[in-house]
Motif scaffolding. Sequence first.
Motif, mmCIF file in Angstrom:
data_model
loop_
_atom_site.group_PDB
_atom_site.id
_atom_site.type_symbol
_atom_site.label_atom_id
_atom_site.label_comp_id
_atom_site.label_asym_id
_atom_site.label_seq_id
_atom_site.Cartn_x
_atom_site.Cartn_y
_atom_site.Cartn_z
ATOM 1 N N MET A 97 0.937 -1.288 0.005
ATOM 2 C CA MET A 97 0.015 0.261 -0.009
ATOM 3 C C MET A 97 0.851 1.322 -0.128
ATOM 4 S SD MET A 97 -2.814 -1.411 -0.196
ATOM 5 C CE MET A 97 -4.019 -0.090 0.046
ATOM 6 N N ARG A 98 1.772 1.221 -0.868
ATOM 7 C CA ARG A 98 2.610 2.501 -1.208
ATOM 8 C C ARG A 98 2.607 3.115 -2.435
ATOM 9 N NH1 ARG A 98 3.826 5.451 2.989
ATOM 10 N NH2 ARG A 98 5.649 6.235 1.865
ATOM 11 N N HIS A 116 -4.805 -5.446 -8.813
ATOM 12 C CA HIS A 116 -5.583 -4.592 -8.431
ATOM 13 C C HIS A 116 -6.940 -4.900 -8.270
ATOM 14 C CE1 HIS A 116 -6.844 -0.284 -7.691
ATOM 15 N NE2 HIS A 116 -7.930 -0.406 -8.479
ATOM 16 N N PRO A 117 -7.940 -4.528 -7.219
ATOM 17 C CA PRO A 117 -9.083 -5.320 -7.095
ATOM 18 C C PRO A 117 -10.192 -4.303 -7.891
ATOM 19 C CG PRO A 117 -8.439 -4.064 -5.258
ATOM 20 C CD PRO A 117 -7.415 -3.836 -5.882
ATOM 21 N N SER A 118 -10.207 -4.309 -9.183
ATOM 22 C CA SER A 118 -10.919 -4.138 -10.120
ATOM 23 C C SER A 118 -10.767 -4.478 -11.470
ATOM 24 C CB SER A 118 -11.216 -2.464 -10.076
ATOM 25 O OG SER A 118 -10.129 -1.932 -10.671
ATOM 26 N N LEU A 119 -11.684 -4.003 -12.176
ATOM 27 C CA LEU A 119 -11.653 -4.398 -13.682
ATOM 28 C C LEU A 119 -10.770 -2.979 -14.330
ATOM 29 C CD1 LEU A 119 -14.816 -6.437 -14.646
ATOM 30 C CD2 LEU A 119 -12.538 -7.455 -14.211
ATOM 31 N N LEU A 120 -9.591 -3.127 -14.352
ATOM 32 C CA LEU A 120 -9.088 -1.992 -14.903
ATOM 33 C C LEU A 120 -9.449 -1.882 -16.213
ATOM 34 C CD1 LEU A 120 -5.500 -2.307 -13.018
ATOM 35 C CD2 LEU A 120 -7.495 -0.489 -12.888
ATOM 36 N N PRO A 121 -9.545 -0.571 -16.910
ATOM 37 C CA PRO A 121 -9.243 0.690 -16.434
ATOM 38 C C PRO A 121 -10.239 1.169 -15.447
ATOM 39 C CG PRO A 121 -10.080 0.901 -18.494
ATOM 40 C CD PRO A 121 -9.820 -0.557 -18.129
ATOM 41 N N LYS A 122 -11.148 0.389 -15.266
ATOM 42 C CA LYS A 122 -12.084 1.042 -14.153
ATOM 43 C C LYS A 122 -11.417 1.146 -12.744
ATOM 44 C CE LYS A 122 -17.076 0.076 -15.617
ATOM 45 N NZ LYS A 122 -18.104 -0.707 -15.194
ATOM 46 N N THR A 124 -9.249 3.043 -10.711
ATOM 47 C CA THR A 124 -7.958 2.789 -10.203
ATOM 48 C C THR A 124 -8.113 3.462 -8.828
ATOM 49 O OG1 THR A 124 -7.533 5.113 -10.848
ATOM 50 C CG2 THR A 124 -6.832 3.303 -12.299
ATOM 51 N N GLY A 125 -6.991 3.151 -7.827
ATOM 52 C CA GLY A 125 -7.030 3.881 -6.586
ATOM 53 C C GLY A 125 -7.789 3.130 -5.525
ATOM 54 N N LEU A 126 -8.618 3.588 -4.262
ATOM 55 C CA LEU A 126 -8.776 2.916 -3.460
ATOM 56 C C LEU A 126 -10.536 2.680 -3.699
ATOM 57 C CD1 LEU A 126 -6.925 4.714 -0.790
ATOM 58 C CD2 LEU A 126 -6.449 2.385 -1.509
ATOM 59 N N ASN A 127 -11.144 2.066 -2.631
ATOM 60 C CA ASN A 127 -12.642 1.718 -2.414
ATOM 61 C C ASN A 127 -13.254 1.193 -3.626
ATOM 62 O OD1 ASN A 127 -12.370 3.082 0.187
ATOM 63 N ND2 ASN A 127 -12.483 4.959 -0.748
ATOM 64 N N ARG A 131 -17.203 1.683 -5.251
ATOM 65 C CA ARG A 131 -17.733 2.394 -6.178
ATOM 66 C C ARG A 131 -18.061 1.477 -7.387
ATOM 67 N NH1 ARG A 131 -11.428 4.129 -6.926
ATOM 68 N NH2 ARG A 131 -11.907 5.140 -8.719
ATOM 69 N N ALA A 132 -17.879 -0.012 -7.296
ATOM 70 C CA ALA A 132 -18.565 -0.678 -8.144
ATOM 71 C C ALA A 132 -19.981 -0.939 -7.901
ATOM 72 C CB ALA A 132 -17.906 -2.248 -8.260
ATOM 73 N N LEU A 133 -20.096 -0.812 -6.629
ATOM 74 C CA LEU A 133 -21.712 -0.995 -6.082
ATOM 75 C C LEU A 133 -22.411 0.303 -6.497
ATOM 76 C CD1 LEU A 133 -21.178 -2.476 -2.619
ATOM 77 C CD2 LEU A 133 -22.373 -3.600 -4.527
ATOM 78 N N ASP A 134 -21.694 1.603 -6.152
ATOM 79 C CA ASP A 134 -22.395 3.132 -6.387
ATOM 80 C C ASP A 134 -22.716 2.890 -7.876
ATOM 81 O OD1 ASP A 134 -22.037 3.272 -3.646
ATOM 82 O OD2 ASP A 134 -20.473 4.656 -3.840
ATOM 83 N N ALA A 135 -21.981 2.457 -8.641
ATOM 84 C CA ALA A 135 -22.103 2.422 -10.298
ATOM 85 C C ALA A 135 -23.061 1.435 -10.681
ATOM 86 C CB ALA A 135 -20.759 2.400 -10.784
#
Length: 220
Positions: A97-98, A116-122, A124-127, A131-135
């Motif tokens: 985490m740096r 990275h825990p997302s389907l990039l490029p969606k 990037t960064g934290l949470n 963010r996937a739920l909010d979308a």
Amino acid sequence: MNADQPPLPTILVLASGSGTNLQALIEANRERDFPGQIGAVGCNRPNAFALERAAQAHIETFVVDHTKYDSREEFDGALMQEIRRHNPDLVVLAGFMRILTTDFVRAFRGKLLNIHPSLLPKYTGLNTHQRALDADDALHGVSVHFVTEELDGGPVIAQAEVAVAPDDTAESLAEKVQEKEHILYPIVVRWFCEGRIQLGSDYVTFDGELLKKPMRLPDN
Ligand code: GRF
């Protein structure tokens, strides 16, 4: 190992926390035909559980505590020195985490992987899960990519998807995604150690061919 065989590529894993991805890599490393060898584990937090996991597996560990350095540059300099001491063929970021400096990323270009825990490029960064739920995304997941100067922006090698259920929370999604992480990361590290994946200028080659889209882990 047969004495005539070349030594296995060495892997250095950097982690900051619980180290479940490190554990998955340690277990993969125990498989007889695993084409690499975890040589060391480094942490920026002295109390990271990842250190215990490494010690239990008799892997050498080191700590470069970021709180002891005045600047990101000094911390990265010290970290680079430790990594060079081990001279790894591959550096695997497993929940490290740096944010890394350009100098660091350039120094290990082409042999630095991140999960990275997302389907990039969606996302990037934290949470990423929230963010996937909010979308209202129907699909979420995890990506393994080469690290370049752009945060979470390097060319993606492989992804695994999870379906988002109506009652999912950020926590339940994180759990589902982590299950996939533990399958996906060892597979990609294996490919790297076998010399199958390489970083080009801003693309990945797989078995010498341009990878047009990330490899996908089949749904179970
Ligand atoms: C993982 O979710 C990974 O995607 C992210 O950090 C987390 C690390 O978890 N980069 P662990 O320390 O491997 O359990």
